[in-house]
Scaffold this motif. Structure first.
Motif, PDB file in Angstrom:
ATOM      1  N   TRP A 223       0.830  -1.208   0.000  1.00 52.88           N
ATOM      2  CA  TRP A 223       0.000   0.000   0.000  1.00 52.88           C
ATOM      3  C   TRP A 223       0.866   1.261   0.000  1.00 52.88           C
ATOM      4  N   MET A 224       1.963   1.255   0.766  1.00 54.82           N
ATOM      5  CA  MET A 224       2.823   2.440   0.761  1.00 54.82           C
ATOM      6  C   MET A 224       3.529   2.593  -0.582  1.00 54.82           C
ATOM      7  N   ALA A 225       3.899   1.482  -1.217  1.00 57.08           N
ATOM      8  CA  ALA A 225       4.499   1.561  -2.552  1.00 57.08           C
ATOM      9  C   ALA A 225       3.510   2.149  -3.554  1.00 57.08           C
ATOM     10  N   ARG A 226       2.230   1.800  -3.419  1.00 61.34           N
ATOM     11  CA  ARG A 226       1.202   2.382  -4.290  1.00 61.34           C
ATOM     12  C   ARG A 226       1.054   3.881  -4.041  1.00 61.34           C
ATOM     13  N   PHE A 227       1.018   4.276  -2.776  1.00 65.32           N
ATOM     14  CA  PHE A 227       0.925   5.700  -2.456  1.00 65.32           C
ATOM     15  C   PHE A 227       2.083   6.465  -3.089  1.00 65.32           C
ATOM     16  N   ILE A 228       3.295   5.941  -2.924  1.00 63.68           N
ATOM     17  CA  ILE A 228       4.480   6.602  -3.480  1.00 63.68           C
ATOM     18  C   ILE A 228       4.386   6.672  -5.001  1.00 63.68           C
ATOM     19  N   LEU A 229       3.874   5.615  -5.631  1.00 63.04           N
ATOM     20  CA  LEU A 229       3.705   5.628  -7.086  1.00 63.04           C
ATOM     21  C   LEU A 229       2.772   6.768  -7.511  1.00 63.04           C
ATOM     22  N   HIS A 230       1.634   6.897  -6.841  1.00 65.63           N
ATOM     23  CA  HIS A 230       0.687   7.955  -7.209  1.00 65.63           C
ATOM     24  C   HIS A 230       1.293   9.342  -6.998  1.00 65.63           C
ATOM     25  N   ARG A 231       2.085   9.490  -5.941  1.00 65.95           N
ATOM     26  CA  ARG A 231       2.731  10.790  -5.672  1.00 65.95           C
ATOM     27  C   ARG A 231       3.801  11.117  -6.714  1.00 65.95           C
ATOM     28  N   VAL A 232       4.586  10.126  -7.107  1.00 66.72           N
ATOM     29  CA  VAL A 232       5.605  10.338  -8.135  1.00 66.72           C
ATOM     30  C   VAL A 232       4.933  10.704  -9.460  1.00 66.72           C
ATOM     31  N   CYS A 233       3.864   9.981  -9.795  1.00 68.68           N
ATOM     32  CA  CYS A 233       3.135  10.276 -11.024  1.00 68.68           C
ATOM     33  C   CYS A 233       2.538  11.687 -11.000  1.00 68.68           C
ATOM     34  N   GLU A 234       2.108  12.108  -9.824  1.00 63.25           N
ATOM     35  CA  GLU A 234       1.583  13.474  -9.666  1.00 63.25           C
ATOM     36  C   GLU A 234       2.648  14.498 -10.038  1.00 63.25           C
ATOM     37  N   ASP A 235       3.875  14.269  -9.570  1.00 68.31           N
ATOM     38  CA  ASP A 235       4.973  15.189  -9.899  1.00 68.31           C
ATOM     39  C   ASP A 235       5.226  15.244 -11.400  1.00 68.31           C
ATOM     40  N   PHE A 236       5.094  14.100 -12.078  1.00 68.96           N
ATOM     41  CA  PHE A 236       5.342  14.041 -13.520  1.00 68.96           C
ATOM     42  C   PHE A 236       4.106  14.418 -14.345  1.00 68.96           C
ATOM     43  N   GLY A 237       2.961  14.537 -13.680  1.00 64.84           N
ATOM     44  CA  GLY A 237       1.764  14.985 -14.373  1.00 64.84           C
ATOM     45  C   GLY A 237       0.994  13.916 -15.110  1.00 64.84           C
ATOM     46  N   VAL A 238       1.269  12.646 -14.776  1.00 65.71           N
ATOM     47  CA  VAL A 238       0.522  11.550 -15.398  1.00 65.71           C
ATOM     48  C   VAL A 238      -0.194  10.757 -14.312  1.00 65.71           C
ATOM     49  N   VAL A 239      -0.955   9.742 -14.732  1.00 63.33           N
ATOM     50  CA  VAL A 239      -1.784   8.967 -13.817  1.00 63.33           C
ATOM     51  C   VAL A 239      -1.376   7.503 -13.898  1.00 63.33           C
ATOM     52  N   ALA A 240      -1.286   6.839 -12.748  1.00 63.38           N
ATOM     53  CA  ALA A 240      -1.082   5.386 -12.716  1.00 63.38           C
ATOM     54  C   ALA A 240      -2.422   4.733 -12.402  1.00 63.38           C
ATOM     55  N   THR A 241      -2.890   3.885 -13.288  1.00 69.20           N
ATOM     56  CA  THR A 241      -4.137   3.165 -13.026  1.00 69.20           C
ATOM     57  C   THR A 241      -3.840   1.705 -12.710  1.00 69.20           C
ATOM     58  N   ASP A 351      -6.894  -5.719  -2.896  1.00 70.05           N
ATOM     59  CA  ASP A 351      -6.361  -5.277  -1.607  1.00 70.05           C
ATOM     60  C   ASP A 351      -5.409  -6.364  -1.123  1.00 70.05           C
ATOM     61  N   PRO A 352      -4.119  -6.054  -0.975  1.00 76.80           N
ATOM     62  CA  PRO A 352      -3.162  -7.099  -0.572  1.00 76.80           C
ATOM     63  C   PRO A 352      -3.468  -7.721   0.786  1.00 76.80           C
TER      64      PRO A 352
END
Length: 378
Positions: A223-241, A351-352
């Motif tokens: 779950w924390m890896a997913r959160f970090i992924l969404h935050r990194v994608c936010e910085d780059f301006g794209v979306v991870a689905t 949900d893991p």
């Protein structure tokens, strides 16, 4: 032009200006970002507060609350929900000494929120701790432009057929590697047990792996890896689905393959314990399909078609080195006679906590049928 249109406005802000502020001294104060799973069971939310000293353990982080009526977790007339810190990580966005803290959500009466699946997962993992269940989960995801179209795909068409993209190299084969490598480094910094990454079969689809983790730790780290992924994608301006089938047609879906073993499976001669566990899983296929995506199997029905390296959702199968089976025994495990197996059924948006709990309930606690036992009184 196409690239400019596909990224968010905020990603075009000057990030060097932000760096100037991120590195300012904090005079002993610490920013703690609380992260939790919202009412969808898929989304993550966060908010931050200041502590007057750096927390050294999770017990040093105080409980907090939030407005559950704004996250589909409570009514407006009784909206306060409790955030109970459960695992702490370093903050790769605000840097040391700041922290990211994963939280369980409790309702006003201190009972777990509906999407707090960690609560029962921990209970079950505590029951089977002497079996030392290890997990490794392979999280597939797809990068989308802000317009919802796969990132890097032609505006009005499709890339060439699948084949050259898996573990590919080259600007015509992979899209968004900067995002993937930034996420990897951010997870390493945070202390997330990320153990690998690769480009996937569909262009703009990627995978990272987390593990090995024991018990409830698996869900915490993924779950924390997913959160970090969404935050990194936010910085780059794209979306991870994490949609299990983001593109219809002749394209691979996205799963969250789950590797699993108990201590006896990892010992010499463990293959017989692996085979016994698979036999138990074969008799409980419907139950597992129900918990392997947030919609009781409806999401996975779009993905588990028997094509594109998947098994059919209605049938259970197992085999050595077979990526079209429900359960795959790696070839090396078959040769060694011990190790682990891979459950290929969980959807990318699973949900893991639910997945790992279900596997343990079936293989260690010997549950059968579609109902689960409540171990609250034990």
């Amino acid at each position: 032009r196409a690239v400019a249109m596909s990224v968010s406005h905020s990603s075009r802000l000057n990030k060097l200006v932000r760096e100037q502020y991120v590195r300012l001294p904090q005079d002993g104060l610490v920013q703690v970002t609380y992260v939790w799973i919202d009412g969808s069971g898929e989304g993550v939310r966060c908010k931050s507060r200041t502590l007057d000293k750096e927390p050294k353990t999770i017990e040093d982080v105080p409980e907090w609350n939030f407005d559950g009526s704004s996250t589909a977790q409570a009514e407006g007339s009784n909206s306060d929900m409790f955030l109970v810190p459960v695992r702490m990580f370093r903050d790769p966005f605000c840097l040391d000494p700041n922290k990211l803290v994963l939280c369980e959500v409790l309702k006003y009466n201190r009972k777990p929120a509906e999407t707090n699946l960690r609560h029962t997962c921990k209970k079950v993992m505590d029951l089977v701790k002497n079996s030392h269940p290890w997990f490794g989960m392979e999280q597939e995801y797809t990068l989308l432009g802000i317009n919802g179209h796969p990132y890097g795909w032609p505006d009005n068409g499709f890339p060439g057929p699948q084949g050259p993209y898996y573990c590919g190299v080259g600007a015509d084969k992979v899209y968004g590697r900067d995002i993937v490598e930034s996420h990897y480094k951010a997870c390493l910094y945070a202390g997330v047990k990320i153990c690998g990454t690769n480009a996937e079969v569909m262009p703009s689809q990627w995978e990272f792996q987390v593990g090995p983790c024991e018990g409830v730790e698996m869900g915490d780290h993924l779950w924390m890896a997913r959160f970090i992924l969404h935050r990194v994608c936010e910085d780059f301006g794209v979306v991870a689905t994490l949609d299990p089938k983001p593109m219809t047609g002749n394209w691979n879906g996205a799963g969250c393959h789950t590797n699993y073993s108990t201590e006896e499976m990892r010992r010499e001669g463990g293959l017989k314990h692996i085979e016994a566990a698979i036999e138990k899983l074969s008799k409980r296929h419907d139950y597992h399909i129900c918990v392997y995506d947030p919609r009781g199997g409806r999401d996975n029905s779009r993905r588990l078609t028997g094509h594109h390296e998947t098994s059919n959702i209605f049938e259970f199968s197992a085999g050595v080195a077979n990526r079209g089976a429900s359960i795959r025994i790696p070839r090396q495990v078959g040769q060694d006679g011990y190790g682990y197996f891979e459950d290929r059924r969980p959807a990318a948006n699973c949900d893991p906590y639910a997945v790992t709990e279900a596997i343990v309930r079936t293989t260690v606690l010997n549950e059968t049928g579609v109902e689960t036992k409540d171990y609250a009184d034990h």
